[in-house]
Design an enzyme around this catalytic site. Structure first.
Site, PDB file in Angstrom:
ATOM      1  N   GLU A 161     -12.013  42.969  47.056  1.00  0.00           N
ATOM      2  CA  GLU A 161     -10.909  42.001  47.115  1.00  0.00           C
ATOM      3  C   GLU A 161     -10.127  42.009  45.804  1.00  0.00           C
ATOM      4  O   GLU A 161     -10.689  41.780  44.729  1.00  0.00           O
ATOM      5  CB  GLU A 161     -11.470  40.596  47.379  1.00  0.00           C
ATOM      6  CG  GLU A 161     -10.379  39.553  47.561  1.00  0.00           C
ATOM      7  CD  GLU A 161     -10.936  38.163  47.836  1.00  0.00           C
ATOM      8  OE1 GLU A 161     -12.006  38.044  48.446  1.00  0.00           O
ATOM      9  OE2 GLU A 161     -10.265  37.206  47.424  1.00  0.00           O
TER      10      GLU A 161
ATOM     11  N   LYS B 261     -17.204  29.967  48.221  1.00  0.00           N
ATOM     12  CA  LYS B 261     -16.928  31.391  48.502  1.00  0.00           C
ATOM     13  C   LYS B 261     -16.381  32.066  47.252  1.00  0.00           C
ATOM     14  O   LYS B 261     -16.731  33.194  46.915  1.00  0.00           O
ATOM     15  CB  LYS B 261     -15.956  31.499  49.680  1.00  0.00           C
ATOM     16  CG  LYS B 261     -15.715  32.907  50.192  1.00  0.00           C
ATOM     17  CD  LYS B 261     -14.550  33.610  49.512  1.00  0.00           C
ATOM     18  CE  LYS B 261     -14.312  34.973  50.138  1.00  0.00           C
ATOM     19  NZ  LYS B 261     -13.300  35.749  49.424  1.00  0.00           N
TER      20      LYS B 261
ATOM     21  N   ASP C 122     -29.847  41.933  46.421  1.00  0.00           N
ATOM     22  CA  ASP C 122     -29.634  41.557  47.817  1.00  0.00           C
ATOM     23  C   ASP C 122     -28.675  40.359  47.884  1.00  0.00           C
ATOM     24  O   ASP C 122     -29.097  39.206  47.760  1.00  0.00           O
ATOM     25  CB  ASP C 122     -31.006  41.217  48.427  1.00  0.00           C
ATOM     26  CG  ASP C 122     -30.923  40.865  49.892  1.00  0.00           C
ATOM     27  OD1 ASP C 122     -29.822  40.585  50.391  1.00  0.00           O
ATOM     28  OD2 ASP C 122     -31.984  40.844  50.542  1.00  0.00           O
TER      29      ASP C 122
ATOM     30  N   HIS D 249      -2.559  36.541  43.402  1.00  0.00           N
ATOM     31  CA  HIS D 249      -3.254  37.308  44.434  1.00  0.00           C
ATOM     32  C   HIS D 249      -2.328  38.353  45.059  1.00  0.00           C
ATOM     33  O   HIS D 249      -2.690  39.509  45.196  1.00  0.00           O
ATOM     34  CB  HIS D 249      -3.774  36.334  45.497  1.00  0.00           C
ATOM     35  CG  HIS D 249      -4.655  36.981  46.496  1.00  0.00           C
ATOM     36  ND1 HIS D 249      -5.966  37.303  46.219  1.00  0.00           N
ATOM     37  CD2 HIS D 249      -4.425  37.395  47.763  1.00  0.00           C
ATOM     38  CE1 HIS D 249      -6.500  37.869  47.269  1.00  0.00           C
ATOM     39  NE2 HIS D 249      -5.586  37.944  48.221  1.00  0.00           N
TER      40      HIS D 249
HETATM   41  C1  MEV Z   1     -10.586  33.873  47.572  1.00  0.00           C
HETATM   42  O1  MEV Z   1     -11.422  34.959  47.756  1.00  0.00           O
HETATM   43  C2  MEV Z   1     -11.365  32.753  46.912  1.00  0.00           C
HETATM   44  C3  MEV Z   1     -10.598  31.445  46.749  1.00  0.00           C
HETATM   45  O2  MEV Z   1     -10.094  31.007  48.009  1.00  0.00           O
HETATM   46  C4  MEV Z   1     -11.578  30.446  46.195  1.00  0.00           C
HETATM   47  C5  MEV Z   1     -11.046  29.028  46.159  1.00  0.00           C
HETATM   48  O3  MEV Z   1     -10.182  28.660  46.950  1.00  0.00           O
HETATM   49  O4  MEV Z   1     -11.602  28.273  45.322  1.00  0.00           O
HETATM   50  C6  MEV Z   1      -9.416  31.615  45.833  1.00  0.00           C
END
Ligand code: MEV
Length: 448
Positions: free
Chosen positions: A94, A290, A306, A403
């Protein structure tokens, strides 16, 4: 004989004896599932390693291997963790995860760096069994049973004991209020520098067999009670007692200048709100966590650990108070901003893929060949860095700004852009918003 066949229940095609085929035969058979079999074969072969021994090593990591699936291996420099400087290896597909980790690392390295401490290192395994009888009888024989379990698994634990690990505690757990006749042997392990899954599972399977024999032969139990059914013996990937904490701290005025549109106090206030929202709302908490695992998983992958086990444990830990919540926390005392992550991390620096995968070995070397505890501190700090990077963007310019800039190259690659076209496009979009449609339009115009 290898055949493809259909069944009476379904007209789906099944393959018999696939695993017995040679790799070449497997590729040929599977190529028929593509519109263009020759092209599929070419792509699968293009990613074979030119060195036959290396390729064999990779083929043997798994089964039915047709090719290798490449992921980028990158680094995030300038991490200062417990006053030590690290260049962190990260494997992730990513865009902007490595960039976010690097920029957070730089920001915090100028402010004392990350402090990280291992809080505990115990792992858990369970033998689940069904038994009809009086619990008191089981409790009575437990001291003797424990001795037999320890002695009988000596051949498995001998090396681990030498390394300072082994079995720490064995407990009988009465689960009959949840399911009739259901009991567990719950076992605590210390696996030192190995993740320990194989060690734990081998011990548990040995325990299951010792338990069965012990109950069947003990004079305290009548004939009905001698009948015990082992349901399963397996480690638990939930490791709340294999826990690490990472934190950073600074004066709020240190955030002045972090964004042109707000001062340090406003930034700290919004950041704190963002973390609290993730503590309140499971939808936000999932995305928030995430982002933490973007960092943790990429180091797990780079070091041959792992990541599925790590993720599973982390998410269960995030629900430990009955509701899924943020793994990070902010506290503001006067002008002091403290920001921390607590996460269970069952990782290893010896055994498994860590010593087999050439790049995993190299990653560990890049980190200075840490022991498992040090690796826990590193991974937790990277998780915190990625969460900081994400929240910093979210409460200021928004996530898409950085991003999509990073994603620009992916979009250009989608259109098969040449190096020259990419250079021009990066220059063109330097002060513009990137979107798929805008890049498509830009490329189309350029190629007119
Ligand atoms: C993207 O991979 C992760 C984010 O969505 C985490 C977040 O929103 O805190 C940018």
């Amino acid at each position: 004989m290898i055949t493809e066949y259909t069944t009476q229940q379904s007209d789906q095609k099944f393959i018999k004896g696939f695993s017995k085929l040679s790799k070449k035969q497997k590729i040929e058979l599977i190529s028929k599932y593509f519109k263009n079999p020759a092209y599929a074969i070419e792509i699968l072969k293009r990613y074979h390693h030119e060195d036959a021994d290396t390729q064999k090593l990779f083929d043997e990591f798994s089964e039915n291997t047709l090719s290798n699936f490449y992921f980028p291996f990158g680094v995030a420099p300038n991490f200062v963790i417990n006053h030590k400087n690290y260049v962190i290896p990260m494997v992730i597909e990513e865009s902007s995860v490595v960039a976010a980790a690097s920029s957070s690392a730089k920001f915090w390295s100028d402010r004392g760096g990350f402090r990280s401490m291992v809080l505990s290192t115990t792992k858990i395994g369970q033998v689940h069994f069904s038994w009809k009888g009086h619990r008191e009888k089981l409790e009575k024989v437990m001291p003797r049973l424990k001795e037999e379990l320890i002695a009988g698994s000596d051949h498995i634990t001998i090396n681990m004991n030498r390394r300072g690990g082994g079995i720490r505690e064995i407990e009988l757990v009465d689960m009959t209020s949840y399911m009739e006749n259901y009991y567990q042997l719950k076992v605590n392990f210390e696996t030192v520098d190995s993740m320990g899954a194989n060690f734990i599972n081998s011990c548990l399977e040995e325990f299951a067999s010792i338990l069965k024999t012990f109950i069947a032969n003990h004079e305290l139990f009548n004939d009905d009670e001698k009948d015990i059914s082992i349901i399963m013996a397996i480690l638990s990937n939930y490791t709340p007692d294999c826990l690490v904490r990472a934190e950073v701290e600074c004066d709020i005025t240190e955030f002045d200048g972090i964004d042109a549109a707000m001062d340090g106090h406003e930034f700290a206030w919004k950041f704190d709100r963002a973390v609290r929202i993730a503590q309140i709302d499971p939808h936000r908490a999932t995305t928030h966590n995430k982002g933490i695992f973007n960092g943790i998983d990429s180091v797990a992958l780079a070091t041959g650990n792992d990541f599925r086990a790590i993720e599973a444990s982390g998410h269960t830990y995030a629900s430990r108070n009955g509701k899924y919540s943020s793994l990070t926390e902010v506290s503001i005392n006067g002008n002091t901003f403290n920001y921390s992550l607590e996460v269970p991390l069952a990782v290893g620096t010896i055994g498994g893929l860590t010593s087999l995968h050439p790049l995993a070995k190299l990653s560990l070397e890049l980190l200075g060949n840490p022991d498992a505890k040090e690796l826990m501190t590193i991974m937790a700090s990277v998780g915190l860095a990625n969460n900081f990077g994400a929240l910093k963007s979210l409460v200021t310019k928004g996530i898409q700004h950085g991003h999509m800039k990073m994603h620009l190259l992916n979009i250009l690659n989608h259109f098969g852009a040449t190096e020259e076209e990419k250079k021009e496009a990066v220059h063109y979009f330097a002060d513009k918003k990137v979107s798929f449609a805008r890049v498509a339009e830009y490329v189309a115009n350029k190629r007119k």
